[in-house]
Design a protein around this motif. Sequence first.
Motif, PDB file in Angstrom:
ATOM      1  N   ALA A 271       0.834  -1.207   0.000  1.00 33.61           N
ATOM      2  CA  ALA A 271       0.000   0.000   0.000  1.00 33.61           C
ATOM      3  C   ALA A 271       0.866   1.253   0.000  1.00 33.61           C
ATOM      4  O   ALA A 271       0.552   2.232  -0.696  1.00 33.61           O
ATOM      5  CB  ALA A 271      -0.929  -0.010   1.216  1.00 33.61           C
ATOM      6  N   ALA A 272       1.962   1.229   0.747  1.00 31.65           N
ATOM      7  CA  ALA A 272       2.859   2.394   0.762  1.00 31.65           C
ATOM      8  C   ALA A 272       3.437   2.636  -0.629  1.00 31.65           C
ATOM      9  O   ALA A 272       3.532   3.776  -1.088  1.00 31.65           O
ATOM     10  CB  ALA A 272       3.981   2.176   1.774  1.00 31.65           C
ATOM     11  N   GLY A 273       3.801   1.548  -1.315  1.00 31.67           N
ATOM     12  CA  GLY A 273       4.317   1.683  -2.668  1.00 31.67           C
ATOM     13  C   GLY A 273       3.281   2.240  -3.623  1.00 31.67           C
ATOM     14  O   GLY A 273       3.601   3.050  -4.503  1.00 31.67           O
ATOM     15  N   ARG A 274       2.025   1.838  -3.467  1.00 30.31           N
ATOM     16  CA  ARG A 274       0.959   2.365  -4.332  1.00 30.31           C
ATOM     17  C   ARG A 274       0.747   3.846  -4.068  1.00 30.31           C
ATOM     18  O   ARG A 274       0.554   4.637  -4.996  1.00 30.31           O
ATOM     19  CB  ARG A 274      -0.345   1.594  -4.109  1.00 30.31           C
ATOM     20  CG  ARG A 274      -1.439   2.042  -5.069  1.00 30.31           C
ATOM     21  CD  ARG A 274      -2.658   1.170  -5.048  1.00 30.31           C
ATOM     22  NE  ARG A 274      -3.607   1.664  -6.049  1.00 30.31           N
ATOM     23  CZ  ARG A 274      -4.892   1.903  -5.816  1.00 30.31           C
ATOM     24  NH1 ARG A 274      -5.399   1.688  -4.606  1.00 30.31           N
ATOM     25  NH2 ARG A 274      -5.684   2.350  -6.766  1.00 30.31           N
ATOM     26  N   ILE A 275       0.776   4.250  -2.794  1.00 30.44           N
ATOM     27  CA  ILE A 275       0.632   5.666  -2.454  1.00 30.44           C
ATOM     28  C   ILE A 275       1.736   6.484  -3.113  1.00 30.44           C
ATOM     29  O   ILE A 275       1.490   7.527  -3.719  1.00 30.44           O
ATOM     30  CB  ILE A 275       0.647   5.840  -0.925  1.00 30.44           C
ATOM     31  CG1 ILE A 275      -0.628   5.271  -0.312  1.00 30.44           C
ATOM     32  CG2 ILE A 275       0.819   7.310  -0.547  1.00 30.44           C
ATOM     33  CD1 ILE A 275      -0.569   5.125   1.203  1.00 30.44           C
ATOM     34  N   GLU A 276       2.961   6.000  -3.002  1.00 29.74           N
ATOM     35  CA  GLU A 276       4.092   6.694  -3.630  1.00 29.74           C
ATOM     36  C   GLU A 276       3.884   6.825  -5.140  1.00 29.74           C
ATOM     37  O   GLU A 276       4.076   7.899  -5.717  1.00 29.74           O
ATOM     38  CB  GLU A 276       5.392   5.938  -3.360  1.00 29.74           C
ATOM     39  CG  GLU A 276       5.897   6.057  -1.938  1.00 29.74           C
ATOM     40  CD  GLU A 276       7.136   5.221  -1.701  1.00 29.74           C
ATOM     41  OE1 GLU A 276       8.121   5.760  -1.181  1.00 29.74           O
ATOM     42  OE2 GLU A 276       7.126   4.028  -2.055  1.00 29.74           O
ATOM     43  N   ALA A 277       3.486   5.737  -5.782  1.00 25.38           N
ATOM     44  CA  ALA A 277       3.314   5.752  -7.241  1.00 25.38           C
ATOM     45  C   ALA A 277       2.214   6.711  -7.663  1.00 25.38           C
ATOM     46  O   ALA A 277       2.366   7.461  -8.642  1.00 25.38           O
ATOM     47  CB  ALA A 277       3.010   4.336  -7.736  1.00 25.38           C
ATOM     48  N   LEU A 278       1.091   6.720  -6.964  1.00 24.41           N
ATOM     49  CA  LEU A 278      -0.018   7.609  -7.302  1.00 24.41           C
ATOM     50  C   LEU A 278       0.387   9.073  -7.140  1.00 24.41           C
ATOM     51  O   LEU A 278       0.058   9.920  -7.979  1.00 24.41           O
ATOM     52  CB  LEU A 278      -1.228   7.296  -6.425  1.00 24.41           C
ATOM     53  CG  LEU A 278      -1.956   5.982  -6.725  1.00 24.41           C
ATOM     54  CD1 LEU A 278      -2.951   5.662  -5.614  1.00 24.41           C
ATOM     55  CD2 LEU A 278      -2.678   6.058  -8.066  1.00 24.41           C
TER      56      LEU A 278
END
Length: 287
Positions: A164-171
């Motif tokens: 989830a942290a990686g998705r937040i960063e990507a978005l």
Amino acid sequence: MRRLPPSSVERTSGRAPGPRPLREAELSRVESVYTDVDGTLTTGHKLRSQTIRALEQLSEAGLRLVLVSGRPAGWGEAWARTLPVEGVIVENGGLCFVRGANGALRRVYAEAPAERAANRKRLRSEVLRVLRKVPGARLSSDSASTEVDLAIDYNEEARLGDAAAGRIEALLRARGVTAVRSSVHVNCWLGRFDKLSMARRFAREAWGERLMPEDGRSVYAGDSFNDAPMFQAFALSVGVANVRGVLDRIDAPPAFITRAAEGRGFEELARAILAQRGRRPLFRSDS
């Protein structure tokens, strides 16, 4: 035999080598210690008395201490007023606290007021947009004390996990927002600054000096992704042992690594600096 930090060629050619044991670091010329806070000074999110004593003894030995954190301005002012440090850099380089000759603190910002206000407004809009797309994502509880950046909690009060942290960063990055993880938050900001750019400015503002992180007179200690600019620039960059958890994903690894994790790792670094400067550490070791 004199032990030297890795050369700039070694650290920039091909894939960076893994960090070397702290015992191989030449620390006898160190004058300034820059250090991250969460996961580097703290242990289990708390400051141990031994870690504070390590800071005190480094200061008493004449070393200049600067905290460098993603935490908010409100926290930084409290640290600058209560801990034995020369100054504090917060919000991943968004601002710093510099102590004047009369002891008074002043804020130094990376951006001019108008730019800061415009970026803050847009940042809040972009972050709120992303929060709606990731289940369970929310601003960190300390974001209310920020002035420049914002933080999304993934590993402090929330337990979102790395995916989830990686998705937040990507978005966020897709929207033009700088986003990088600490050990507890995804820090996000707009503007061309980071921990390293403000460390350079701090040295000019506080001491009238040019920071030369490759010359062996300054050391940086950290543990996570947002420490990468400092790890890359400082010849004497030290990761506390918990940095091993991100070594395969971090943009730039530290040059050296401690045996102990978190605050105990910083205490290990402090003992090594004091020993090479001919000082006997007076804080207890239980690592």
